[in-house]
Design a protein around this motif. Structure first.
Motif, mmCIF file in Angstrom:
data_model
loop_
_atom_site.group_PDB
_atom_site.id
_atom_site.type_symbol
_atom_site.label_atom_id
_atom_site.label_comp_id
_atom_site.label_asym_id
_atom_site.label_seq_id
_atom_site.Cartn_x
_atom_site.Cartn_y
_atom_site.Cartn_z
ATOM 1 N N MET A 52 -8.761 47.648 3.066
ATOM 2 C CA MET A 52 -8.436 46.810 1.985
ATOM 3 C C MET A 52 -6.389 47.445 1.772
ATOM 4 O O MET A 52 -5.709 46.603 1.387
ATOM 5 C CB MET A 52 -9.223 47.596 0.676
ATOM 6 C CG MET A 52 -10.462 47.108 0.494
ATOM 7 S SD MET A 52 -11.573 47.820 -0.884
ATOM 8 C CE MET A 52 -10.405 46.932 -2.087
ATOM 9 N N ALA A 53 -6.994 48.717 2.097
ATOM 10 C CA ALA A 53 -4.764 49.335 2.003
ATOM 11 C C ALA A 53 -4.260 48.693 2.395
ATOM 12 O O ALA A 53 -2.733 48.658 2.660
ATOM 13 C CB ALA A 53 -4.980 51.629 2.810
ATOM 14 N N HIS B 263 -5.920 44.843 -0.680
ATOM 15 C CA HIS B 263 -5.546 45.010 -1.483
ATOM 16 C C HIS B 263 -4.563 45.260 -2.732
ATOM 17 O O HIS B 263 -3.517 47.058 -3.023
ATOM 18 C CB HIS B 263 -3.982 45.152 -0.471
ATOM 19 C CG HIS B 263 -3.062 45.934 -0.351
ATOM 20 N ND1 HIS B 263 -1.513 45.341 -1.148
ATOM 21 C CD2 HIS B 263 -2.231 46.877 0.523
ATOM 22 C CE1 HIS B 263 -0.585 46.293 -0.907
ATOM 23 N NE2 HIS B 263 -1.318 47.130 -0.111
ATOM 24 N N ASP B 264 -4.546 44.417 -3.891
ATOM 25 C CA ASP B 264 -4.453 44.345 -5.517
ATOM 26 C C ASP B 264 -4.995 45.698 -5.820
ATOM 27 O O ASP B 264 -4.831 46.710 -7.034
ATOM 28 C CB ASP B 264 -4.084 43.467 -5.895
ATOM 29 C CG ASP B 264 -3.533 42.203 -5.379
ATOM 30 O OD1 ASP B 264 -1.611 42.954 -4.667
ATOM 31 O OD2 ASP B 264 -3.292 41.526 -6.153
ATOM 32 N N TYR B 265 -6.780 45.547 -5.522
ATOM 33 C CA TYR B 265 -7.359 46.625 -5.899
ATOM 34 C C TYR B 265 -7.411 47.982 -5.589
ATOM 35 O O TYR B 265 -7.206 48.521 -5.598
ATOM 36 C CB TYR B 265 -8.495 45.719 -5.671
ATOM 37 C CG TYR B 265 -10.104 46.810 -6.399
ATOM 38 C CD1 TYR B 265 -9.906 46.528 -7.085
ATOM 39 C CD2 TYR B 265 -10.477 47.823 -5.657
ATOM 40 C CE1 TYR B 265 -10.999 47.657 -8.679
ATOM 41 C CE2 TYR B 265 -11.469 47.964 -6.669
ATOM 42 C CZ TYR B 265 -11.384 48.418 -7.536
ATOM 43 O OH TYR B 265 -12.537 49.041 -7.829
ATOM 44 N N TYR B 266 -6.897 48.164 -4.742
ATOM 45 C CA TYR B 266 -6.564 48.856 -3.621
ATOM 46 C C TYR B 266 -5.900 50.100 -4.062
ATOM 47 O O TYR B 266 -5.415 51.139 -5.089
ATOM 48 C CB TYR B 266 -6.357 49.727 -1.769
ATOM 49 C CG TYR B 266 -5.409 50.387 -1.836
ATOM 50 C CD1 TYR B 266 -6.567 51.389 -1.077
ATOM 51 C CD2 TYR B 266 -4.460 50.550 -1.236
ATOM 52 C CE1 TYR B 266 -6.082 52.974 -0.472
ATOM 53 C CE2 TYR B 266 -4.149 51.454 -0.980
ATOM 54 C CZ TYR B 266 -4.537 53.020 -0.609
ATOM 55 O OH TYR B 266 -4.563 54.347 0.098
ATOM 56 N N GLN B 267 -4.350 49.428 -4.622
ATOM 57 C CA GLN B 267 -3.669 49.498 -5.500
ATOM 58 C C GLN B 267 -3.396 49.855 -6.388
ATOM 59 O O GLN B 267 -2.419 51.164 -7.018
ATOM 60 C CB GLN B 267 -2.159 48.622 -5.107
ATOM 61 C CG GLN B 267 -1.319 48.910 -3.520
ATOM 62 C CD GLN B 267 -0.425 49.913 -3.916
ATOM 63 O OE1 GLN B 267 0.245 50.821 -3.909
ATOM 64 N NE2 GLN B 267 -0.462 49.748 -2.001
ATOM 65 N N LYS B 268 -4.294 49.545 -7.449
ATOM 66 C CA LYS B 268 -4.812 50.051 -8.711
ATOM 67 C C LYS B 268 -5.162 50.691 -9.041
ATOM 68 O O LYS B 268 -5.288 51.576 -10.041
ATOM 69 C CB LYS B 268 -4.824 48.631 -9.429
ATOM 70 C CG LYS B 268 -3.754 47.756 -9.751
ATOM 71 C CD LYS B 268 -4.303 46.372 -10.451
ATOM 72 C CE LYS B 268 -2.787 45.015 -10.190
ATOM 73 N NZ LYS B 268 -3.440 43.732 -10.775
ATOM 74 N N HIS B 269 -6.681 50.683 -7.283
ATOM 75 C CA HIS B 269 -7.419 52.277 -7.755
ATOM 76 C C HIS B 269 -7.955 53.109 -7.020
ATOM 77 O O HIS B 269 -8.485 54.354 -7.484
ATOM 78 C CB HIS B 269 -8.890 50.819 -8.369
ATOM 79 C CG HIS B 269 -8.611 49.796 -9.844
ATOM 80 N ND1 HIS B 269 -9.349 50.283 -10.776
ATOM 81 C CD2 HIS B 269 -8.411 48.763 -9.414
ATOM 82 C CE1 HIS B 269 -8.548 48.906 -11.215
ATOM 83 N NE2 HIS B 269 -8.276 48.521 -10.703
#
Length: 178
Positions: free
Chosen positions: A98-99, A149-155
């Motif tokens: 994800m990253a 990736h978006d989820y990784y960045q936010k959480h």
């Protein structure tokens, strides 16, 4: 691509079977990375040879002893991340995909089914289906990869988790429930 120790629980045999069954162009390669060559690694080599007789040649590479830096680079350059584990709680390798904005296809273990950025499957046929779909459609890979990736960045970043811990500690210090 899959990064996992060569042990039965990580079930790379599942991934190899799915990859051989998938109808793919010769451009696609399955790369498995484990810490060391062992008995299970040797079984995977034999399985690949047996499946090659049945399905024809597929480009598969089993690596061992790869440095952390090279592993990270290979994950970042992957088009699809695969996980075939029979048991996981919180898969760090899925988080790493994800990253890197790499979409994943995983067996339905642990919390993976709740993570954006990929799909979960229960069968070799399901894994083969999604490998074929992701391989044929870059826009779908990009969509899933970006969602993860978006989820990784936010959480899921270290900074994010440190902030969350600080918030909990502040609430405890102020005698508030969290």
């Amino acid at each position: 691509m899959c990064v996992a120790n060569y042990i039965i629980r990580k079930n790379q045999a599942f991934l190899i079977k799915a990859f051989y069954r998938a109808k793919l162009s010769s451009d696609w390669k399955l790369v498995l990375i484990g810490s060391e060559k062992n008995k299970y690694y040797n079984e995977l080599i034999k399985l690949s040879q047996k499946l090659e007789e049945k399905y024809g040649h597929r480009d598969i590479e089993l690596k061992a002893g790869v440095s952390r830096e090279e592993t990270i680079d290979l994950v970042k350059r992957a088009s699809i991340y695969l996980l075939g584990s029979t048991w996981e709680a919180f898969s760090i390798s899925i988080i790493e995909s994800m990253a890197a904005a790499v979409p994943f296809i995983s067996t339905n273990t642990g919390i993976t089914r709740f993570m954006p950025g990929g799909v979960v499957v229960d069968t070799v046929e399901g894994m083969s289906y999604w490998i074929e779909l992701f391989a044929a459609h870059e826009e779908i890979r990009r969509h899933y990869g970006n969602a993860g990736h978006d989820y990784y960045q936010k959480h899921l970043t270290t900074e994010n988790k440190v902030d969350e811990l600080e918030h909990i500690l502040e609430r405890i210090a102020n005698n508030q429930s969290y």
